[in-house]
Design a protein around this motif. Structure first.
Motif, short mmCIF file in Angstrom:
data_model
loop_
_atom_site.label_atom_id
_atom_site.label_comp_id
_atom_site.label_asym_id
_atom_site.label_seq_id
_atom_site.Cartn_x
_atom_site.Cartn_y
_atom_site.Cartn_z
N LEU A 124 49.13 -2.02 34.64
CA LEU A 124 50.01 -1.13 33.87
C LEU A 124 50.78 -1.79 32.76
N LEU A 125 50.87 -2.96 32.45
CA LEU A 125 51.90 -3.35 31.52
C LEU A 125 50.81 -4.38 30.54
N GLY A 126 49.83 -4.84 31.06
CA GLY A 126 49.02 -5.64 30.35
C GLY A 126 47.69 -5.03 29.37
N GLU A 127 47.61 -3.83 29.51
CA GLU A 127 46.60 -2.92 28.78
C GLU A 127 47.29 -1.97 28.17
N THR A 128 46.75 -1.85 26.74
CA THR A 128 47.69 -0.97 25.73
C THR A 128 47.77 0.32 26.21
N SER A 129 46.76 0.97 26.62
CA SER A 129 47.09 2.54 27.00
C SER A 129 47.91 2.69 28.16
N TRP A 130 47.76 1.82 29.10
CA TRP A 130 48.49 2.04 30.19
C TRP A 130 49.92 1.62 29.83
N ALA A 131 50.17 0.68 29.09
CA ALA A 131 51.50 0.05 28.74
C ALA A 131 52.19 1.35 28.08
N PHE A 132 51.71 1.92 27.11
CA PHE A 132 52.36 3.08 26.46
C PHE A 132 52.72 3.80 27.75
N ILE A 133 51.91 4.41 28.60
CA ILE A 133 52.29 5.52 29.46
C ILE A 133 53.34 4.84 30.42
N SER A 134 53.26 3.55 31.04
CA SER A 134 54.36 2.92 31.51
C SER A 134 55.63 3.14 31.05
N VAL A 135 55.75 2.93 29.83
CA VAL A 135 56.96 2.90 29.17
C VAL A 135 57.51 4.28 28.99
N ALA A 136 56.65 5.21 28.67
CA ALA A 136 56.96 6.47 28.59
C ALA A 136 57.54 7.10 29.87
N VAL A 137 56.84 6.74 31.07
CA VAL A 137 57.40 7.33 32.23
C VAL A 137 58.85 6.62 32.46
N LEU A 138 59.12 5.37 32.27
CA LEU A 138 60.32 4.79 32.49
C LEU A 138 61.31 5.77 31.49
N THR A 139 60.92 5.95 30.30
CA THR A 139 61.80 6.62 29.33
C THR A 139 62.32 8.10 29.89
N VAL A 140 61.21 8.60 30.51
CA VAL A 140 61.53 9.95 30.96
C VAL A 140 62.26 9.98 32.26
N TRP A 141 62.04 9.11 33.01
CA TRP A 141 62.87 9.14 34.35
C TRP A 141 64.52 8.72 33.54
N TRP A 142 64.55 7.66 32.89
CA TRP A 142 65.85 7.07 32.46
C TRP A 142 66.77 8.43 31.84
N THR A 143 66.01 8.86 30.61
CA THR A 143 66.71 9.58 29.53
C THR A 143 66.54 11.08 29.99
N ILE A 144 65.99 11.56 30.98
CA ILE A 144 65.82 12.98 31.25
C ILE A 144 67.20 13.57 31.37
N GLY A 145 68.21 13.06 32.08
CA GLY A 145 69.50 13.53 32.35
C GLY A 145 70.37 14.18 31.16
N PHE A 146 70.12 13.42 29.99
CA PHE A 146 70.74 13.90 29.13
C PHE A 146 70.42 15.36 28.55
N ASN A 147 69.09 15.58 28.38
CA ASN A 147 68.55 16.87 28.13
C ASN A 147 68.93 17.78 29.11
N PHE A 148 68.83 17.27 30.21
CA PHE A 148 68.90 18.34 31.51
C PHE A 148 70.53 18.93 31.51
N VAL A 149 71.41 17.92 31.09
CA VAL A 149 72.90 18.20 31.26
C VAL A 149 73.17 19.49 29.84
N VAL A 150 72.38 19.13 28.87
CA VAL A 150 72.53 19.96 27.87
C VAL A 150 71.79 21.37 27.71
N PHE A 151 70.82 21.31 28.64
CA PHE A 151 70.27 22.53 29.10
C PHE A 151 71.04 23.37 30.12
N LEU A 152 71.50 22.49 31.02
CA LEU A 152 72.47 23.17 32.18
C LEU A 152 73.63 23.79 31.33
N ALA A 153 74.15 23.21 30.54
CA ALA A 153 75.48 23.70 30.06
C ALA A 153 74.95 24.92 29.10
#
Lengths: 320, 460
Positions: free
Chosen positions: A174-203
């Motif tokens: 998951l972290l040692g292979e290029t294509s997976w590494a991108f996806i792994s970090v993207a998944v992390l980023t979605v989980w981590w920062t989705i809250g901000f967009n969510f709150v803006v949309f909810l407002a």
């Protein structure tokens, strides 16, 4: 409320007020302006000293052989740094990685946030709890988030590879292979920062007047139709804002990449921000790094301007 | 709310506005001046940094990059110094390891407010010395300060010397070594009558030992970090490649030449790949995974830096440490680096201060038995040869590695935590995890280093 203010750029609220002041007395108007400058002075001083000044210095530096190992700018380099940046496959690769990361993260972060906001908006009870749950990861510092996901992803001992092994499957690297590494970090980023967009949309959704829904219901519109023809158009400024902020945020990716993969394996996931960091600090080539920064800045500027031009009709529509 | 404030403020405006403002500004300025004066008096590192005041005559500013076990040991040594020299105040500042540390050290020195004493890796020395950031010493000067060059590990002293001038005073050598799980190796029949690992020599014996250990653990024979750890990949590769007599780069000042020997590099990489491909070692494990596998007995051997000793010392694991076996070539070679103490160039430093700084350095050397607890081999021979150190295990087992140490190659983009290690380490990792063949990995090393060979060295 907050979204509306940002979108309108104050043009609606600002002009009538200044007109009134102009009518009452010109002297007090001048006073007001002068006082305005005084009140802005602390900000302006800091802005000039820590943003405009360094930015100009950076432009100058990009034409020099400056290094972090010696004082001053060093010898003049002319356009050599820029020529090297344009010719550097490593630089353009890293620009490509940043762009690929933006492509991977922006759609889910906008669409999922929107879907979750719609669902949360429908809740009768516990909307606050839903908001908290979605927003909570956003509060975590990047180091904690990457630590959590490293434990999930790590080869041999991580949770996800273990699940694969238990199911009798070959676990992906998951972290040692290029294509997976991108996806792994993207998944992390979605989980981590989705809250901000969510709150803006909810407002934004809560800004939609209830009687519009009622009118749509009275006219016999199904929920899907209401969403498509009523809610989406009314939410357009919010969507434009979220997409823009998300693109800019994704284009600035550095922390989670740097901490999770270090740009690796090799430099195959290295975002452009890390290229600049590596050139400027690890290699001590400040002039070259400044030139790379300017090229990157120009690219982001072009994207922002294109988006601004695209959304102009949207603003007219919203304002009219 | 905002409107109301404006309305209230309006009447006062016509009255005493200028006076009030002036009074306010004066009071503010006075306050700031007072703050500055107070700050100059106390002299915490932050305030000194902000206000740019130098260190006091009887105080030393000391920068290092040690955290964890090393950090604790260094703090202990500094405290010992302070206890022995109550009249000197030492301001020790810890900065984060690697690039951030070296950036700050270079910028502080270039900006004429360097620390009095700083730590460096010897692999980083040539760049610092080449850019005129360090004070150089002749052998006589150091001997006068009580530190004759003959009192240091020769390999480390040689690496501290650039063009005949000594720029750093080596504190230790920290080699890449081999850990082994005592219980696993006993069961595998790899221990001698003395309970120590029987000598291993050559690729076949090493593979046989790993295979025997694998039979006992049921999982892996040995383990080394592959994923996300370019430096460890580089160290493991460098050990084998240096044993084959290979050289990666040569440098003449800022001019760097690639001298990579394709055949030798491919031989080393081929052997490494064989170990992971045959399942004797995992090919996709990261640093945390390595710690977990070795500490839970799922791997009999561990290839890592001796600085990992504190990681395992506090567990129930029974382990010992030896130099990486002599696998290839005519003579044993160990890959290593050294921590060393430097005096950054500082026009404001007078002879008295320099003597104080050198005295501090000498104290740390003499106290380096404390430092050895972190796994490092003291470079100061009086300590290295002392009874106290030779009876210290496992440290005394691999003193040999310090004597046969070879470092990162010269070059401005080389050294601990450098882009050189990142580029080479990444190529090595791709070979170990099977995504590239040894020949492809060698090609990746060449093409990855090419932009650096083409680029002008900083400061030229």
């Amino acid at each position: 409320m907050a979204t509306a203010t940002i979108i309108d750029d104050g043009s609606a609220s600002g002009s009538p007020r200044s007109a009134t002041i102009g009518e009452t007395s010109t002297k007090s108007g001048a006073d007001e302006r002068r006082a305005g400058w005084w009140f802005s002075a602390p900000f302006l001083v800091l802005y000039l000293a820590f943003l405009v000044g360094p930015a100009i210095y950076g432009v100058v530096m990009s034409f020099s052989n400056a290094t972090t190992l010696r004082p001053g700018l060093g010898s003049a380099a002319g356009w050599a740094n820029y020529r090297e940046v344009f010719a550097s496959s490593e630089f353009w690769n890293s620009m490509g990685h940043t762009l690929w990361f933006t492509v991977l993260t922006t759609p889910p972060l906008v669409i999922l946030a929107f879907v979750f906001a719609i669902l949360a908006d429908r809740l009768r009870h516990g909307r606050g709890l839903a908001r908290f749950i979605f927003f909570a990861p956003y509060v975590l510092p990047v180091t904690s988030v990457t630590l959590i996901f490293t434990f999930l992803y790590a080869g041999e001992i991580g949770l996800i590879p273990t699940i694969f092994t238990v199911l009798g499957l070959e676990p992906p690297n998951l972290l040692g292979e290029t294509s997976w590494a991108f996806i792994s970090v993207a998944v992390l980023t979605v989980w981590w920062t989705i809250g901000f967009n969510f709150v803006v949309f909810l407002a934004g959704l809560q800004e939609v007047p209830r009687d519009v829904y009622e009118a749509a219901a009275v006219d016999g519109a199904k929920p899907g139709r209401t969403l498509w023809s009523v809610v989406l158009p009314l939410l357009r400024p919010t969507i434009v804002l979220v997409v823009m902020l998300q693109i800019l945020a994704s284009l600035q990716v550095f922390n989670q990449m740097y901490l999770m993969t270090g740009g690796g394996p090799g430099t195959s996931t290295r975002p452009v921000m890390e290229f600049i960091y590596d050139s400027g600090f690890s290699d001590a080539r400040a002039g070259f790094a400044a030139a790379a920064t300017m090229v990157y800045f120009f690219a982001v500027l072009v994207i922002s301007v294109i988006w601004y031009l695209l959304r102009r009709p949207a603003r007219k529509g919203a304002g009219g | 709310m905002a409107m109301q404030t404006t309305a209230n403020a309006a009447p006062t405006r016509s009255g005493q506005r200028p006076l009030t403002r002036r009074a306010l500004l004066t009071a503010g300025a006075a306050g700031l001046a007072g703050l500055a004066a107070g700050a100059a008096g106390c002299g915490s590192p932050v305030e000194r940094g902000l206000l740019g005041t130098g260190s006091q005559p009887n105080s030393l500013v000391y920068w290092n990059l040690f955290s964890g076990g090393d950090g604790e040991n260094m703090t202990k040594m500094v405290n010992n110094y302070s206890a022995a020299h109550p009249d000197v105040s030492v301001q020790a500042t810890v900065l984060s390891w690697g690039t951030p540390y070296y950036t700050k050290l270079a910028l502080a020195t270039a900006g004429s407010s360097p620390p009095d004493v700083a730590v460096t890796h010897l692999s980083r020395l040539s760049t610092l010395a080449g850019n005129d950031l360090l004070q150089g010493f002749s052998a006589d000067q150091l001997a006068k300060a009580g530190m004759p060059a003959g009192n240091f590990t020769p390999a480390a002293m040689q690496k501290s010397t650039v063009d005949g001038t000594i720029y750093a005073i080596p504190l230790d050598t920290h080699p890449f070594v081999m850990f082994y799980n005592v219980d696993v190796c006993r069961e595998a029949g790899l221990l001698g009558a003395d309970g120590k690992l029987k000598p291993i020599k050559g690729p076949e014996q090493l593979q046989a030992a790993f295979a025997a250990a694998k039979k006992v653990t049921g999982q892996y024979g040995a383990v080394v970090a592959v994923t996300n750890d370019p430096s460890t990949n580089w160290r493991w590769f460098a050990t084998l490649y240096y044993q084959l007599g290979g050289q990666v780069m040569s440098a003449d000042g800022p001019d760097v030449k690639l001298t990579l020997d394709n055949a030798k590099a491919e031989q080393a990489l081929g052997f490494m790949r064989q170990l992971t491909a045959s399942g004797l070692m995992p090919g996709t494990v990261d640093g945390a995974g390595v710690t977990s596998l070795f500490s839970t007995g799922k791997a009999g051997f561990l290839l890592d830096g001796e600085w990992q000793i504190p990681t395992y010392a506090n567990t129930d694991l029974k382990f010992d440490v030896v130099p990486v076996p002599h696998v290839f070539g005519p003579k044993p070679v160990a890959f290593a680096d050294s921590h060393a103490l430097v005096l950054p160039r500082n026009s404001a430093m007078d002879d008295a201060k320099r003597a104080l700084a050198l005295g501090f350095v000498k104290f740390l050397l003499e106290d380096s038995l404390v430092w050895a607890a972190g796994g490092h081999i003291p470079a100061w021979l009086p300590v290295q040869r002392s009874k106290a150190f030779t009876s210290l295990t496992p440290q005394s087992n691999y003193v040999q590695a310090a004597l046969t140490a070879e470092y990162d190659p010269p070059g401005w983009f080389s050294g601990a935590g450098s882009q050189f290690e990142n580029v080479v380490g990444a190529a090595v990792a791709s070979c170990q995890n099977g995504s590239a063949s040894p020949a492809q990995a060698v090609q990746a090393i060449r093409s990855g280093l090419q932009p650096y060979l083409d680029a002008p060295a900083p400061g030229t």
